[in-house]
Design a protein around this motif. Structure first.
Motif, short mmCIF file in Angstrom:
data_model
loop_
_atom_site.label_atom_id
_atom_site.label_comp_id
_atom_site.label_asym_id
_atom_site.label_seq_id
_atom_site.Cartn_x
_atom_site.Cartn_y
_atom_site.Cartn_z
N ARG A 93 10.74 -17.25 -2.85
CA ARG A 93 9.66 -17.18 -3.57
C ARG A 93 10.19 -17.30 -4.95
O ARG A 93 9.50 -18.01 -6.09
N ASP A 105 11.08 -20.86 -5.70
CA ASP A 105 10.00 -21.69 -5.94
C ASP A 105 9.41 -21.31 -7.34
O ASP A 105 8.91 -22.29 -7.93
N LEU A 106 9.47 -20.31 -8.05
CA LEU A 106 9.07 -19.84 -9.44
C LEU A 106 10.03 -20.35 -10.29
O LEU A 106 9.45 -21.09 -11.25
N GLY A 156 9.28 -26.48 -6.09
CA GLY A 156 8.74 -25.08 -6.01
C GLY A 156 7.25 -25.18 -6.67
O GLY A 156 6.59 -26.26 -6.62
N GLN A 157 6.95 -24.19 -7.59
CA GLN A 157 5.50 -24.01 -7.79
C GLN A 157 5.35 -25.36 -8.98
O GLN A 157 4.05 -25.77 -8.90
N LYS A 158 6.20 -25.69 -9.56
CA LYS A 158 5.91 -26.82 -10.56
C LYS A 158 5.48 -28.10 -9.93
O LYS A 158 4.86 -28.88 -10.51
N GLY A 205 4.19 -27.96 -6.65
CA GLY A 205 3.07 -27.48 -5.81
C GLY A 205 3.69 -27.35 -4.36
O GLY A 205 2.94 -27.08 -3.52
N ASP A 226 3.83 -24.00 0.28
CA ASP A 226 3.18 -24.77 -0.50
C ASP A 226 2.20 -23.78 -1.61
O ASP A 226 2.09 -22.78 -1.20
N TYR A 227 1.76 -24.63 -2.38
CA TYR A 227 0.86 -23.75 -3.38
C TYR A 227 -0.24 -24.48 -3.67
O TYR A 227 -0.19 -25.83 -3.98
N LYS A 237 -2.60 -21.84 -8.37
CA LYS A 237 -2.41 -20.53 -7.61
C LYS A 237 -1.02 -20.20 -7.34
O LYS A 237 -0.19 -21.12 -7.29
N ARG A 238 -0.58 -18.93 -7.19
CA ARG A 238 0.65 -18.67 -6.96
C ARG A 238 0.88 -18.02 -5.64
O ARG A 238 2.02 -17.65 -5.40
N PRO A 263 2.19 -17.94 -1.88
CA PRO A 263 2.92 -18.88 -0.98
C PRO A 263 2.15 -19.09 0.19
O PRO A 263 1.74 -18.32 0.80
#
Ligand code: NAD
Length: 698
Positions: free
Chosen positions: A522, A525-526, A562-564, A566, A571-572, A576-577, A579
């Motif tokens: 996680r 991903d962040l 990662g989050q940027k 999606g 998956d995001y 939303k954050r 996971p």
């Protein structure tokens, strides 16, 4: 002299005098009991006042005595308070400035209390994983009322004296002085007014009841459980205060003592006390004396208005220091400025920042496209692209324009600060200030000391860090400094765990159960998995023999940054954050594992956590050996404030001490036997091996 004794006509005045906050160390305690005995033996004295010199009545225990047998040596605090209670002549506490912990407990033993307005009153023991241990849990509910007392004890936060004085029915303060200046005279007058009143009033004799009794304490316990998470002390505060409402005073004191001593021995309290000491120690640098002259910093320049530059600028604006930001293009400046505005505006919307404060901060910010506009700044912080060529161009410009004596700082996370310093004719003025993202929020600041960094530059930056409310830790120059060099080993173990049979969820769950804010996947991903990928690509060139799992590279090849983007290990959903596990990622891991001919095995949560955390510990031991980090406590501060390491474990090095270094090395030896792991890495660092041999801790 740790307490002064004077007689003003018929009143004896004992003034605690142990700077900075009149901590109740052995000599001070002795001086109080001596003063009491002297006053009681003097027929001319009718009453006694105890007050504090300087800015405090007393801040409580003397931190210099922390963990030493002196803290318990007679007269210990309990005996001093008993001596006060037993004084045949009335004792008045004249409370000024700071009245905390043992200081408040001492005042509660006095027959009368008069306080100055603006005084900070607290029982902060819970912040060290303890409960008050000298009657605070038994006397404060009697003096203040059960609910406000429990709130004070459970939170550990200071409350102003004038607010406490307004509580209906409170008996904590018999009187409020008009001002701190008039407190001494008013205290002497109060002492004279009560000189002949008998019997002497004692807080221990006051009634202590709550109208809803058990129901209230059940409610309090539920509230505390949610907040306390991994710490036992807050719930114990409730137990102790409830005992004050149920037991005789002396029986309540016995219970308080028992709880206090049991908490002293918990790993959670040890972790918090370690953190308390480590935080203070981190600001000390062996060869830079505390009184080293500092350079005046009245204004800051920031180069680069990107992710980091904007956040860095906000720190100084928040502290009231003007900032000038430089970019290459107007669009970049506009973008950076808009981001800062958006950040502040969201704080205003949430009610966390007053609109006029927002305007005030923005008015301190200016922008420019020209280096010549920076010449008056006292310090410049560079936060441009992470490429040596770009850094070189920027530092040559800075060397040209900055005034003599200005501090030149780089926010680089991976480049050599010494190389950067040598782009200038003044390497003594160059230093690394490694902020963490988001820079306006994260507490940690790694201050990177170059080979030629001047001592006054280091001292100035450490003091400046405090001003902008950062926890500063000094690191020597090396790839990754303290935090990222260690996290690389942690990340490598994460990769091996996937190859051997884990899923990202399993690893993250185990690590989060241990107490980390976020597991490694996680976190990847962040932060962006592409960052680790770029570092690994470099490593493949530099260290071709170093073993790496290729799974993370496969993930990045799919564009799952990662989050940027999606999508990463999880998956995001947009915005939303949370996971969401992804079946394709699991298949990718399994296929790669099969291609290596590895038969997956079930790996326990314990092994997962040990491999990840002990990887940090071994690399940390190398950093200590190399002198990159000065103290194990510094490494712990880095991990607690920058990497979400669980507070109740006190940081990786403290955790290793708790487990026992012998056991840590035994585990490392086991990991070295695993053919899918890196046997070379698991050789204990020489320092670690030495400490085990000597039966010592970090
Ligand atoms: P970024 O790409 O968001 O911002 C860099 C900014 O610098 C851009 O706005 C760019 O226009 C500007 N810039 C580039 N060259 C310039 C020049 N010659 N003169 C003036 N401006 C120039 O990058 P970032 O994430 O803010 O990173 C900046 C620095 O901070 C890097 O050294 C990076 O390693 C370091 N850092 C980043 C993080 C992070 O999490 N992003 C954390 C710690 C340290």
């Amino acid at each position: 002299m740790t307490a002064l004794y004077q007689v003003h006509d018929d009143v004896a005045l004992i003034t605690l005098n142990n700077p900075p906050v009149n901590g109740l160390g052995l000599a001070t305690r002795q001086a109080i009991t001596d003063g009491l005995a002297r006053a009681n033996a003097d027929a001319a004295v009718k009453a006694i006042v105890i007050t504090g010199a300087g800015q405090a009545f007393s801040g409580g225990a003397d931190i210099k005595e922390f963990g030493s047998p002196k803290a318990l040596q007679e007269p210990n605090l309990l005996s001093v308070i008993l001596a006060v209670e037993k004084s045949a002549k009335p004792v008045v506490a004249a409370i000024n400035g700071v009245c905390m912990g043992g200081g408040l407990e001492l005042s509660l033993g006095c027959h009368y209390r008069i306080a100055a307005p603006g005084c900070n009153v607290a029982l902060p023991e819970v912040k060290l994983g303890l409960i008050p241990g000298a009657g605070g849990t038994q006397r404060l509910p009697r003096a203040l009322g059960v609910e406000p007392a429990l709130n004070l004890i459970v939170s550990g936060d200071p409350v102003k004296s004038e607010l406490l004085a307004m509580l209906p029915g409170q008996k904590l303060f018999d009187k409020m002085a008009a001002s701190v200046e008039s407190l001494p005279q008013e205290a002497l007058a109060l002492a004279r007014a009560v000189a002949d009143v008998r019997p002497l009033p004692l807080v221990r004799n006051l009634p202590c009841k709550h109208p809803q009794g058990d129901a209230y304490f059940q409610f309090a316990r539920n509230m505390v459980k949610g907040m306390a998470k991994n710490f036992p002390a807050p719930a114990k505060c409730v137990d102790a205060v409830q005992a004050a409402t149920q037991k005789k005073f002396d029986d309540g004191m016995v219970l308080e003592r028992e709880i206090f001593i049991n908490l002293m021995w918990t790993s959670e309290s040890r972790a918090l006390r370690h953190l308390f000491m480590a935080e203070r120690a981190a600001s000390k640098i062996a060869d830079v004396p505390q009184d080293t002259a500092q350079r005046a910093i009245g204004s800051i320049a920031v180069i680069g208005a990107g992710t980091m530059g904007g956040g860095i600028a906000m720190n100084f604006l928040n502290a009231g220091i003007p900032v000038k930001m430089l970019e290459m293009k107007q669009e970049a400046l506009d973008r950076g400025l808009a981001t800062i505005r958006k950040n502040y505006e969201s704080q205003v919307k949430k009610g966390k920042l007053k609109p006029d404060k927002y305007e005030q901060r923005m008015s301190l910010l200016s922008t420019t496209l020209s280096y010549d506009d920076l010449k008056d700044a006292d310090m410049v912080i560079e936060a441009v692209f992470e490429e040596m060529g770009v850094k070189e161009a920027v530092f040559k410009e800075l060397d040209r324009v900055m005034k003599p004596g200005a501090i030149l700082a780089s926010n680089t996370s991976t480049l050599d600060v010494n190389t950067i310093a040598n782009f200038t004719q003044r390497p003594q003025d160059v230093i690394g200030t490694h902020f963490f993202s988001p820079a306006n929020i994260m507490k940690l600041l790694e201050v990177v000391r170059g080979a030629k960094t001047a001592k006054d530059v280091l001292a100035t930056v450490m003091a400046l860090a405090k001003k902008i409310k950062k926890t500063a830790v000094v690191s020597g120059v090396c790839d990754g400094f303290i935090g990222n060099r260690m996290i690389e080993q942690y990340g490598r173990q994460g990769g091996f765990l996937l190859d051997e049979g884990c899923t990202p969820q399993q690893v993250d769950r185990a690590v989060e159960k241990f107490g980390f804010a976020m597991g490694p996947f996680r976190m990847g991903d962040l932060a962006g998995n592409d960052i680790g990928w770029a570092i690994r690509k470099r490593r493949y060139q530099e260290k071709p023999n170093m073993k790496y799992s290729k799974t993370a590279d496969l993930l990045c090849e799919k564009g799952r940054y990662g989050q940027k983007t999606g999508a990463g290990w999880y998956d995001y959903q947009a915005g939303k954050r949370e996971p969401i596990p992804n079946a394709e990622v699991i298949q990718m891991i399994e296929a790669h594992r099969a291609s290596l001919g590895i038969k997956p095995r079930k790996i326990s949560d314990e092994e997962i956590v040990q491999r990840l955390v002990f990887a940090l510990v071994n690399e940390g031991a190398h950093l200590l050996e190399e002198g990159i980090a000065a103290r194990a406590g510094d490494i712990d501060m880095v991990y607690l404030t920058g990497y979400g390491f669980p507070i109740h474990r006190g940081g990786p090095m403290n955790y290793a001490n708790e487990v026992g270094l012998f056991n840590v090395v035994q585990a490392m030896n086991r990991f070295a036997q695993n053919p899918l792991d890196d046997a070379q890495f698991w050789q204990p660092a020489p320092l670690l091996a030495r400490l085990v041999e000597q039966g010592k801790s970090f």
